[in-house]
Design an enzyme around this catalytic site. Structure first.
Site, PDB file in Angstrom:
ATOM      1  N   GLU A  81       0.839  -1.198   0.000  1.00 41.41           N
ATOM      2  CA  GLU A  81       0.000   0.000   0.000  1.00 41.41           C
ATOM      3  C   GLU A  81       0.874   1.247   0.000  1.00 41.41           C
ATOM      4  O   GLU A  81       0.378   2.355   0.148  1.00 41.41           O
ATOM      5  CB  GLU A  81      -0.955  -0.003   1.183  1.00 41.41           C
ATOM      6  CG  GLU A  81      -0.283  -0.146   2.535  1.00 41.41           C
ATOM      7  CD  GLU A  81      -1.278  -0.078   3.681  1.00 41.41           C
ATOM      8  OE1 GLU A  81      -1.883   0.986   3.848  1.00 41.41           O
ATOM      9  OE2 GLU A  81      -1.435  -1.090   4.386  1.00 41.41           O
ATOM     10  N   CYS A 113      -3.477  -3.451   4.392  1.00 45.69           N
ATOM     11  CA  CYS A 113      -2.604  -4.545   4.868  1.00 45.69           C
ATOM     12  C   CYS A 113      -3.028  -5.915   4.353  1.00 45.69           C
ATOM     13  O   CYS A 113      -2.330  -6.898   4.579  1.00 45.69           O
ATOM     14  CB  CYS A 113      -2.577  -4.575   6.392  1.00 45.69           C
ATOM     15  SG  CYS A 113      -1.893  -3.095   7.110  1.00 45.69           S
ATOM     16  N   HIS A 239      -2.667 -10.291  12.340  1.00 42.75           N
ATOM     17  CA  HIS A 239      -2.121  -9.040  11.804  1.00 42.75           C
ATOM     18  C   HIS A 239      -1.706  -8.188  13.009  1.00 42.75           C
ATOM     19  O   HIS A 239      -2.487  -8.027  13.950  1.00 42.75           O
ATOM     20  CB  HIS A 239      -3.185  -8.323  10.965  1.00 42.75           C
ATOM     21  CG  HIS A 239      -2.815  -6.927  10.596  1.00 42.75           C
ATOM     22  ND1 HIS A 239      -1.664  -6.634   9.896  1.00 42.75           N
ATOM     23  CD2 HIS A 239      -3.406  -5.730  10.841  1.00 42.75           C
ATOM     24  CE1 HIS A 239      -1.581  -5.329   9.724  1.00 42.75           C
ATOM     25  NE2 HIS A 239      -2.625  -4.750  10.294  1.00 42.75           N
TER      26      HIS A 239
HETATM   27  P1  HMG Z   1      -3.637   6.444  21.685  1.00 45.01           P
HETATM   28  O1  HMG Z   1      -4.907   7.198  21.770  1.00 45.01           O
HETATM   29  O2  HMG Z   1      -2.403   7.258  21.729  1.00 45.01           O
HETATM   30  O3  HMG Z   1      -3.446   5.400  22.824  1.00 45.01           O
HETATM   31  O4  HMG Z   1      -3.692   5.607  20.328  1.00 45.01           O
HETATM   32  P2  HMG Z   1      -4.471   4.892  23.948  1.00 45.01           P
HETATM   33  O5  HMG Z   1      -4.802   6.003  24.862  1.00 45.01           O
HETATM   34  O6  HMG Z   1      -5.602   4.106  23.301  1.00 45.01           O
HETATM   35  O7  HMG Z   1      -3.474   3.904  24.694  1.00 45.01           O
HETATM   36  C1  HMG Z   1      -2.992   2.775  24.073  1.00 45.01           C
HETATM   37  C2  HMG Z   1      -2.870   1.689  25.125  1.00 45.01           C
HETATM   38  O8  HMG Z   1      -1.841   2.068  26.050  1.00 45.01           O
HETATM   39  C3  HMG Z   1      -4.132   1.505  25.954  1.00 45.01           C
HETATM   40  O9  HMG Z   1      -4.253   0.099  26.192  1.00 45.01           O
HETATM   41  C4  HMG Z   1      -3.812   2.242  27.249  1.00 45.01           C
HETATM   42  O10 HMG Z   1      -4.525   1.742  28.371  1.00 45.01           O
HETATM   43  C5  HMG Z   1      -2.336   1.940  27.375  1.00 45.01           C
HETATM   44  P3  HMG Z   1      -5.676  -0.614  25.923  1.00 45.01           P
HETATM   45  O11 HMG Z   1      -6.681   0.086  26.752  1.00 45.01           O
HETATM   46  O12 HMG Z   1      -5.938  -0.422  24.454  1.00 45.01           O
HETATM   47  O13 HMG Z   1      -5.434  -2.036  26.276  1.00 45.01           O
HETATM   48  N1  HMG Z   1      -1.605   2.885  28.218  1.00 45.01           N
HETATM   49  C6  HMG Z   1      -0.659   2.504  29.097  1.00 45.01           C
HETATM   50  N2  HMG Z   1      -0.178   1.289  29.433  1.00 45.01           N
HETATM   51  C7  HMG Z   1       0.817   1.244  30.371  1.00 45.01           C
HETATM   52  N3  HMG Z   1       1.315   2.338  30.981  1.00 45.01           N
HETATM   53  C8  HMG Z   1       0.847   3.572  30.678  1.00 45.01           C
HETATM   54  C9  HMG Z   1      -0.178   3.686  29.712  1.00 45.01           C
HETATM   55  N4  HMG Z   1      -0.851   4.730  29.172  1.00 45.01           N
HETATM   56  C10 HMG Z   1      -1.723   4.222  28.273  1.00 45.01           C
HETATM   57  N5  HMG Z   1       1.362   4.637  31.307  1.00 45.01           N
HETATM   58  C11 HMG Z   1      -3.776   3.892  18.709  1.00 45.01           C
HETATM   59  C12 HMG Z   1      -3.483   4.228  20.168  1.00 45.01           C
HETATM   60  C13 HMG Z   1      -3.456   2.445  18.426  1.00 45.01           C
HETATM   61  C14 HMG Z   1      -5.256   4.142  18.399  1.00 45.01           C
HETATM   62  C15 HMG Z   1      -2.905   4.815  17.802  1.00 45.01           C
HETATM   63  O14 HMG Z   1      -1.555   4.506  18.007  1.00 45.01           O
HETATM   64  C16 HMG Z   1      -3.216   4.704  16.324  1.00 45.01           C
HETATM   65  O15 HMG Z   1      -4.108   5.381  15.819  1.00 45.01           O
HETATM   66  N6  HMG Z   1      -2.469   3.832  15.575  1.00 45.01           N
HETATM   67  C17 HMG Z   1      -2.688   3.632  14.148  1.00 45.01           C
HETATM   68  C18 HMG Z   1      -3.946   2.825  13.866  1.00 45.01           C
HETATM   69  C19 HMG Z   1      -3.813   1.347  14.191  1.00 45.01           C
HETATM   70  O16 HMG Z   1      -2.740   0.803  14.301  1.00 45.01           O
HETATM   71  N7  HMG Z   1      -4.983   0.667  14.265  1.00 45.01           N
HETATM   72  C20 HMG Z   1      -5.005  -0.747  14.505  1.00 45.01           C
HETATM   73  C21 HMG Z   1      -6.220  -1.430  13.888  1.00 45.01           C
HETATM   74  S1  HMG Z   1      -6.404  -1.051  12.152  1.00 45.01           S
HETATM   75  C22 HMG Z   1      -5.167  -2.031  11.396  1.00 45.01           C
HETATM   76  O17 HMG Z   1      -4.596  -2.882  12.000  1.00 45.01           O
HETATM   77  C23 HMG Z   1      -4.864  -1.728   9.960  1.00 45.01           C
HETATM   78  C24 HMG Z   1      -3.548  -1.017   9.725  1.00 45.01           C
HETATM   79  O18 HMG Z   1      -2.483  -1.933   9.908  1.00 45.01           O
HETATM   80  C25 HMG Z   1      -3.505  -0.382   8.337  1.00 45.01           C
HETATM   81  C26 HMG Z   1      -3.776  -1.269   7.122  1.00 45.01           C
HETATM   82  O19 HMG Z   1      -4.630  -2.128   7.090  1.00 45.01           O
HETATM   83  O20 HMG Z   1      -3.144  -0.957   6.093  1.00 45.01           O
HETATM   84  C27 HMG Z   1      -3.335   0.116  10.710  1.00 45.01           C
END
Ligand code: HMG
Length: 394
Positions: A81, A113, A239
């Site tokens: 992609e 992906c 994935h």
């Molecule tokens: P965010 O808002 O920065 O993070 O974005 P958050 O607030 O959701 O925190 C992440 C995790 O860290 C949470 O765990 C928190 O609790 C934890 P969860 O509740 O999810 O189990 N956390 C902590 N843990 C320990 N100590 C601390 C602490 N603070 C918080 N102090 C997000 C996270 C993944 C949304 C962001 O990074 C993002 O947008 N990433 C890109 C999108 C993505 O990867 N999506 C995945 C699904 S889609 C997919 O897989 C397709 C893709 O590969 C693309 C394709 O298909 O081509 C992306």
């Protein structure tokens, strides 16, 4: 007819970034990235490495490992992609760099992906249809994942390629293409418009879309194989946009089987598949296959003859749950690739150097490069609007 993965190859860029350092620079608790996201290093491509050079390196390793010559390949597909041209496919560059013969179908596939899995499924059907006539398919998944500085997606970037040699005599994983579950739906969870190098994402929604997709794909799979439960798999590879997502996926999948304590099976069924992805980050199309490579390279269990479940997700979206059996000797073959040494050889960037590189990448499409090296496939620059590359011996 037996069909499946005969050999694999992995390529990562020569640079990487420690997420602990990134967290400190962004004023975030490092535990959020290391434990909450589940990644501790991510690959970063220097200016002379791109989707093409990563694909060529991974493909070269897969062909060497599978003792395949250019003339053995009858189908060469690159799933990506993050292609380098709107028209000319990455696969044509790979064909040229690797000297793959002209009597070959060569093209690129795209569905976020899922593009690599689409190519793998097509390759399996090509073999089973009889069109292969003894030849093999080379499926390469190659990407550079970019969300941009200071975005929530920043710690979930990465870069790398995984190549799969697919044949009628698989020595790694025998796959059953007739027994798969799919789930596709038109959503805007993650996308990258033609005018942007960085992806756009609705992070929390993308997580929900991924979980909806695993629910749909696994249910579809189970409708065809009601006798199979998650317990029948010695390992499950998902994935992996980041490690925590695989944990969420595992919880969801086990819950669908009525498991009230899904984390209890995580270490045995999933942990080994995350060892390498945790050091590379999201490699988009190659992500599931890096997880598979990680499982075969790092699992301390004997997986000979064991069933492995695989889940591929591409935003937008299309997902597939499928399964395979580990061919005896597969773990030794993948361990011999010394993938951990490949990761250990990377140079760790400072935050300043990483940020400078991200800014410089904006201009590289047209800029000839200062550095030329002889150790690996690399991008030389653009002349007369044509991208030029060199191989290891150039
Ligand atoms: P965010 O808002 O920065 O993070 O974005 P958050 O607030 O959701 O925190 C992440 C995790 O860290 C949470 O765990 C928190 O609790 C934890 P969860 O509740 O999810 O189990 N956390 C902590 N843990 C320990 N100590 C601390 C602490 N603070 C918080 N102090 C997000 C996270 C993944 C949304 C962001 O990074 C993002 O947008 N990433 C890109 C999108 C993505 O990867 N999506 C995945 C699904 S889609 C997919 O897989 C397709 C893709 O590969 C693309 C394709 O298909 O081509 C992306």
């Amino acid at each position: 007819m037996k069909v499946g993965i005969d050999a694999l190859g992995v390529a990562v860029p020569s640079l990487c970034l420690d997420l602990e350092a990134l967290a400190k620079a962004r004023g975030v608790d490092p535990k959020k990235y290391l434990d909450g996201i589940g990644t501790w290093r991510m690959g970063v491509a220097p200016l002379d490495e791109d989707t093409v050079t990563l694909a060529a390196r991974a493909a070269s390793m897969a062909m060497k490992s599978g003792e395949a010559s250019g003339d053995d390949i009858g189908l060469l597909v690159v799933g990506t992609e993050t292609a380098v041209d709107h028209s000319k496919p990455v696969s044509s560059y790979v064909q040229g760099l690797l000297g793959i013969g002209q009597r070959c179908r060569v093209f690129e596939t795209k569905h976020a992906c899922y593009g690599g899995t689409a190519a793998l499924m097509m390759a399996l059907d090509w073999l089973r249809s009889g069109s292969a006539r003894g030849r093999k398919a080379l499926v390469v998944c190659s990407d550079i994942a970019r969300y941009g500085l200071n975005t929530p997606g920043e710690p979930t970037q990465g870069a790398g390629a995984v190549a799969l040699l697919v044949s009628e005599a698989p020595r790694l994983l025998e796959l059953d293409p007739a027994l798969t579950g799919q789930h596709a739906t038109d959503v805007h969870d993650f996308w990258r418009p033609l005018y942007s190098k960085d992806a756009f994402v609705d992070g929390p929604y993308s997580v929900q879309c991924y979980l909806d997709a695993i629910t749909g794909a696994y249910r579809h799979f189970r409708e065809q194989a009601p006798w199979v439960t998650a317990d029948d798999f010695a390992a499950l590879a998902y994935h992996v946009p980041y490690g925590k997502m695989a944990r969420k996926a595992h919880r969801q999948l086990r819950a669908l089987d009525g498991d009230l304590n899904p984390d209890a099976s995580f270490d045995a069924q999933v942990a080994a598949s995350l060892a390498l992805p945790a050091q590379v980050g999201n490699v988009y199309t190659g992500s599931l296959y890096l997880a598979l490579a990680s499982l075969l390279a790092t699992s301390s269990r004997d997986l000979d003859g064991q069933r492995v479940g695989l889940f591929s997700y591409g935003s937008g979206s299309c997902a597939e749950f499928f399964a395979g059996s580990v061919v005896p000797g597969a773990q030794a073959r993948v361990k011999a690739l010394e993938l951990q040494a490949l990761l250990d050889a990377r140079e760790v960037l400072t935050i300043e150097a990483y940020e400078a590189l991200m800014a410089a990448r904006e201009a590289t499409d047209l800029k000839p490069l200062e550095r030329a090296r002889g150790d690996a496939f690399h991008f030389l620059g653009v002349e007369a609007h044509k991208r030029t590359y060199a191989g290891p011996s150039a």
